[in-house]
Design a protein around this motif. Sequence first.
Motif, PDB file in Angstrom:
ATOM      1  N   PRO A 182     -43.593  -8.496  45.233  1.00 12.92           N
ATOM      2  CA  PRO A 182     -44.091  -8.345  43.864  1.00 12.92           C
ATOM      3  C   PRO A 182     -43.932  -6.910  43.354  1.00 12.92           C
ATOM      4  CG  PRO A 182     -45.620  -9.658  45.144  1.00 12.92           C
ATOM      5  CD  PRO A 182     -44.596  -9.136  46.110  1.00 12.92           C
ATOM      6  N   PHE A 183     -44.075  -5.949  44.241  1.00 12.86           N
ATOM      7  CA  PHE A 183     -43.903  -4.547  43.856  1.00 12.86           C
ATOM      8  C   PHE A 183     -42.479  -4.289  43.358  1.00 12.86           C
ATOM      9  CE2 PHE A 183     -42.547  -0.217  44.964  1.00 12.86           C
ATOM     10  CZ  PHE A 183     -43.450   0.523  44.201  1.00 12.86           C
ATOM     11  N   THR A 184     -41.492  -4.873  44.043  1.00  8.24           N
ATOM     12  CA  THR A 184     -40.092  -4.697  43.641  1.00  8.24           C
ATOM     13  C   THR A 184     -39.828  -5.351  42.296  1.00  8.24           C
ATOM     14  OG1 THR A 184     -39.394  -4.647  45.952  1.00  8.24           O
ATOM     15  CG2 THR A 184     -37.692  -5.072  44.318  1.00  8.24           C
ATOM     16  N   LEU A 185     -40.388  -6.552  42.088  1.00  3.95           N
ATOM     17  CA  LEU A 185     -40.226  -7.232  40.802  1.00  3.95           C
ATOM     18  C   LEU A 185     -40.815  -6.392  39.665  1.00  3.95           C
ATOM     19  CD1 LEU A 185     -41.069 -10.970  41.603  1.00  3.95           C
ATOM     20  CD2 LEU A 185     -38.893 -10.077  40.755  1.00  3.95           C
ATOM     21  N   MET A 186     -42.038  -5.925  39.882  1.00  2.00           N
ATOM     22  CA  MET A 186     -42.696  -5.109  38.860  1.00  2.00           C
ATOM     23  C   MET A 186     -41.925  -3.820  38.609  1.00  2.00           C
ATOM     24  SD  MET A 186     -46.457  -3.298  39.042  1.00  2.00           S
ATOM     25  CE  MET A 186     -45.805  -2.083  40.234  1.00  2.00           C
ATOM     26  N   SER A 187     -41.466  -3.182  39.681  1.00  2.74           N
ATOM     27  CA  SER A 187     -40.745  -1.911  39.566  1.00  2.74           C
ATOM     28  C   SER A 187     -39.447  -2.073  38.787  1.00  2.74           C
ATOM     29  CB  SER A 187     -40.448  -1.339  40.954  1.00  2.74           C
ATOM     30  OG  SER A 187     -41.641  -1.064  41.653  1.00  2.74           O
ATOM     31  N   SER A 188     -38.730  -3.169  39.029  1.00  4.07           N
ATOM     32  CA  SER A 188     -37.450  -3.372  38.340  1.00  4.07           C
ATOM     33  C   SER A 188     -37.636  -3.450  36.834  1.00  4.07           C
ATOM     34  CB  SER A 188     -36.774  -4.653  38.855  1.00  4.07           C
ATOM     35  OG  SER A 188     -37.515  -5.806  38.496  1.00  4.07           O
ATOM     36  N   LYS A 189     -38.716  -4.089  36.412  1.00  2.00           N
ATOM     37  CA  LYS A 189     -38.973  -4.228  34.982  1.00  2.00           C
ATOM     38  C   LYS A 189     -39.474  -2.913  34.382  1.00  2.00           C
ATOM     39  CE  LYS A 189     -39.754  -9.075  35.793  1.00  2.00           C
ATOM     40  NZ  LYS A 189     -38.337  -9.335  35.420  1.00  2.00           N
ATOM     41  N   ALA A 190     -40.324  -2.210  35.124  1.00  2.00           N
ATOM     42  CA  ALA A 190     -40.834  -0.927  34.629  1.00  2.00           C
ATOM     43  C   ALA A 190     -39.710   0.107  34.533  1.00  2.00           C
ATOM     44  CB  ALA A 190     -41.945  -0.421  35.550  1.00  2.00           C
ATOM     45  N   ILE A 191     -38.837   0.145  35.524  1.00  3.29           N
ATOM     46  CA  ILE A 191     -37.716   1.097  35.519  1.00  3.29           C
ATOM     47  C   ILE A 191     -36.772   0.792  34.360  1.00  3.29           C
ATOM     48  CG2 ILE A 191     -35.640   1.836  36.773  1.00  3.29           C
ATOM     49  CD1 ILE A 191     -37.249   1.447  39.375  1.00  3.29           C
ATOM     50  N   THR A 192     -36.536  -0.497  34.115  1.00  2.00           N
ATOM     51  CA  THR A 192     -35.665  -0.892  33.002  1.00  2.00           C
ATOM     52  C   THR A 192     -36.223  -0.406  31.672  1.00  2.00           C
ATOM     53  OG1 THR A 192     -34.930  -2.873  34.185  1.00  2.00           O
ATOM     54  CG2 THR A 192     -34.589  -2.831  31.801  1.00  2.00           C
ATOM     55  N   MET A 193     -37.522  -0.596  31.464  1.00  2.00           N
ATOM     56  CA  MET A 193     -38.140  -0.155  30.216  1.00  2.00           C
ATOM     57  C   MET A 193     -38.144   1.370  30.120  1.00  2.00           C
ATOM     58  SD  MET A 193     -38.562  -2.889  28.673  1.00  2.00           S
ATOM     59  CE  MET A 193     -39.135  -2.002  27.228  1.00  2.00           C
ATOM     60  N   LEU A 194     -38.269   2.047  31.252  1.00  2.35           N
ATOM     61  CA  LEU A 194     -38.199   3.509  31.257  1.00  2.35           C
ATOM     62  C   LEU A 194     -36.802   3.979  30.834  1.00  2.35           C
ATOM     63  CD1 LEU A 194     -39.547   6.243  31.952  1.00  2.35           C
ATOM     64  CD2 LEU A 194     -38.686   5.950  34.289  1.00  2.35           C
ATOM     65  N   ILE A 195     -35.781   3.303  31.360  1.00  2.00           N
ATOM     66  CA  ILE A 195     -34.395   3.634  30.984  1.00  2.00           C
ATOM     67  C   ILE A 195     -34.189   3.437  29.484  1.00  2.00           C
ATOM     68  CG2 ILE A 195     -31.972   2.955  31.230  1.00  2.00           C
ATOM     69  CD1 ILE A 195     -32.634   2.224  34.159  1.00  2.00           C
ATOM     70  N   TYR A 196     -34.694   2.317  28.963  1.00  2.00           N
ATOM     71  CA  TYR A 196     -34.544   2.054  27.535  1.00  2.00           C
ATOM     72  C   TYR A 196     -35.317   3.066  26.686  1.00  2.00           C
ATOM     73  CZ  TYR A 196     -31.768  -2.198  27.408  1.00  2.00           C
ATOM     74  OH  TYR A 196     -30.726  -3.083  27.483  1.00  2.00           O
ATOM     75  N   THR A 197     -36.402   3.600  27.226  1.00  2.00           N
ATOM     76  CA  THR A 197     -37.146   4.635  26.505  1.00  2.00           C
ATOM     77  C   THR A 197     -36.276   5.869  26.300  1.00  2.00           C
ATOM     78  OG1 THR A 197     -39.288   3.894  27.366  1.00  2.00           O
ATOM     79  CG2 THR A 197     -39.153   6.172  26.581  1.00  2.00           C
ATOM     80  N   PHE A 198     -35.574   6.285  27.350  1.00  2.00           N
ATOM     81  CA  PHE A 198     -34.718   7.466  27.242  1.00  2.00           C
ATOM     82  C   PHE A 198     -33.474   7.170  26.401  1.00  2.00           C
ATOM     83  CE2 PHE A 198     -37.334   8.945  30.722  1.00  2.00           C
ATOM     84  CZ  PHE A 198     -37.449  10.301  30.437  1.00  2.00           C
ATOM     85  N   ILE A 199     -32.954   5.943  26.487  1.00  2.00           N
ATOM     86  CA  ILE A 199     -31.835   5.574  25.611  1.00  2.00           C
ATOM     87  C   ILE A 199     -32.282   5.632  24.155  1.00  2.00           C
ATOM     88  CG2 ILE A 199     -30.315   3.690  24.897  1.00  2.00           C
ATOM     89  CD1 ILE A 199     -30.206   2.786  27.794  1.00  2.00           C
ATOM     90  N   SER A 200     -33.493   5.176  23.900  1.00  2.00           N
ATOM     91  CA  SER A 200     -34.033   5.194  22.536  1.00  2.00           C
ATOM     92  C   SER A 200     -34.165   6.615  22.020  1.00  2.00           C
ATOM     93  CB  SER A 200     -35.405   4.505  22.514  1.00  2.00           C
ATOM     94  OG  SER A 200     -35.301   3.154  22.920  1.00  2.00           O
ATOM     95  N   ILE A 201     -34.616   7.528  22.883  1.00  2.00           N
ATOM     96  CA  ILE A 201     -34.725   8.936  22.488  1.00  2.00           C
ATOM     97  C   ILE A 201     -33.348   9.486  22.113  1.00  2.00           C
ATOM     98  CG2 ILE A 201     -35.254  11.272  23.300  1.00  2.00           C
ATOM     99  CD1 ILE A 201     -37.483  10.020  25.006  1.00  2.00           C
ATOM    100  N   LEU A 202     -32.342   9.164  22.929  1.00  2.00           N
ATOM    101  CA  LEU A 202     -30.978   9.628  22.651  1.00  2.00           C
ATOM    102  C   LEU A 202     -30.446   9.030  21.353  1.00  2.00           C
ATOM    103  CD1 LEU A 202     -29.352   9.436  26.222  1.00  2.00           C
ATOM    104  CD2 LEU A 202     -30.019  11.494  24.959  1.00  2.00           C
ATOM    105  N   VAL A 203     -30.746   7.750  21.122  1.00  2.00           N
ATOM    106  CA  VAL A 203     -30.298   7.093  19.890  1.00  2.00           C
ATOM    107  C   VAL A 203     -30.922   7.772  18.671  1.00  2.00           C
ATOM    108  CG1 VAL A 203     -30.452   4.966  18.526  1.00  2.00           C
ATOM    109  CG2 VAL A 203     -29.793   4.859  20.930  1.00  2.00           C
ATOM    110  N   PHE A 204     -32.205   8.112  18.774  1.00  2.00           N
ATOM    111  CA  PHE A 204     -32.874   8.777  17.658  1.00  2.00           C
ATOM    112  C   PHE A 204     -32.301  10.171  17.423  1.00  2.00           C
ATOM    113  CE2 PHE A 204     -36.372   5.655  17.631  1.00  2.00           C
ATOM    114  CZ  PHE A 204     -36.536   5.539  16.256  1.00  2.00           C
ATOM    115  N   ILE A 205     -31.951  10.872  18.502  1.00  2.00           N
ATOM    116  CA  ILE A 205     -31.335  12.198  18.353  1.00  2.00           C
ATOM    117  C   ILE A 205     -29.996  12.076  17.637  1.00  2.00           C
ATOM    118  CG2 ILE A 205     -30.275  14.124  19.613  1.00  2.00           C
ATOM    119  CD1 ILE A 205     -32.445  13.760  21.744  1.00  2.00           C
ATOM    120  N   VAL A 206     -29.180  11.101  18.075  1.00  2.00           N
ATOM    121  CA  VAL A 206     -27.888  10.858  17.422  1.00  2.00           C
ATOM    122  C   VAL A 206     -28.093  10.484  15.957  1.00  2.00           C
ATOM    123  CG1 VAL A 206     -25.879   9.342  17.370  1.00  2.00           C
ATOM    124  CG2 VAL A 206     -26.715  10.217  19.555  1.00  2.00           C
ATOM    125  N   ALA A 207     -29.086   9.623  15.700  1.00  2.03           N
ATOM    126  CA  ALA A 207     -29.359   9.184  14.331  1.00  2.03           C
ATOM    127  C   ALA A 207     -29.760  10.362  13.435  1.00  2.03           C
ATOM    128  CB  ALA A 207     -30.459   8.117  14.336  1.00  2.03           C
TER     129      ALA A 207
END
Length: 271
Positions: free
Chosen positions: A89-114
């Motif tokens: 269960p820890f691995t399942l939870m971690s995979s989803k949390a890490i994915t959302m963390l990655i998207y958070t930084f992608i979102s920051i980069l997208v806003f900078i580009v915008a």
Amino acid sequence: MLGKLIKYEFKACARYFVPLYVAIVSIFLINGFTISDGSGNIFTGIMIALLIAIIAIFIFVNLYVTIKRFSISIFGDEGYLSNTLPVSPFTLMSSKAITMLIYTFISILVFIVAVLLFAAPNISKIDMFNLQEAFSGMILEANKLNLNMPLLIFQIVIGIIISTISSILVLYLSVSVAHLRQCINHKYIYGFLTYFAFNISSSVLSNFLFKDMSTSFESKQFAADQGGQFLVEMTSFMQSVMLKSNLLSVVYILIAGGLVVYIMSRKLNLE
């Protein structure tokens, strides 16, 4: 296996985020050209309204995807497959949390580009010499006061990562509690109450811990102003606050993450 789970989750979230990223960049770019021509027409007003709306939608979508993906893939239809995978269960939870963390930084980069695209049509109106001179002056003053800017920037980045993970896991905890057998009939109410209670408790704890720091800083502020060392005192204060905030966020991560794993492993209740 963790990598494969992250890859699958990343693709599943892309259908929500990619169209939104395209919309954000497009609206910012169009707004840049609209404002640059100096026309104060109705179209300009509409574009500014769209700009505000797209930012609000992005915040909502980010929360929605975080909650929806965890709910469906762990407690919903996908849960019948996810929970039979040979992973903890820890691995399942971690995979989803890490994915959302990655998207958070992608979102920051997208806003900078915008923002850069928004500013591009107006670049001729900006006095680059004065801007560069002001920036150089700030760096010079920081060096004179022996401010450790790399350390401050590092603490800020670490703080963003830790606080983001903490926020994600609190949402996951709310979803997990909402899907307990005792709460499932009123899951939205229990989910909201869990999120509200956790955040209120953390705010009360933060206020209690930082109250003495704030008082101490205020007592030093007058002397710092007199000696011209206000920036030094402010930076030192902010570094202390960030350090304690990061430690608190780590505690919240351990509590929320531990409870989520416990519910997933011992109290799992699929819809």
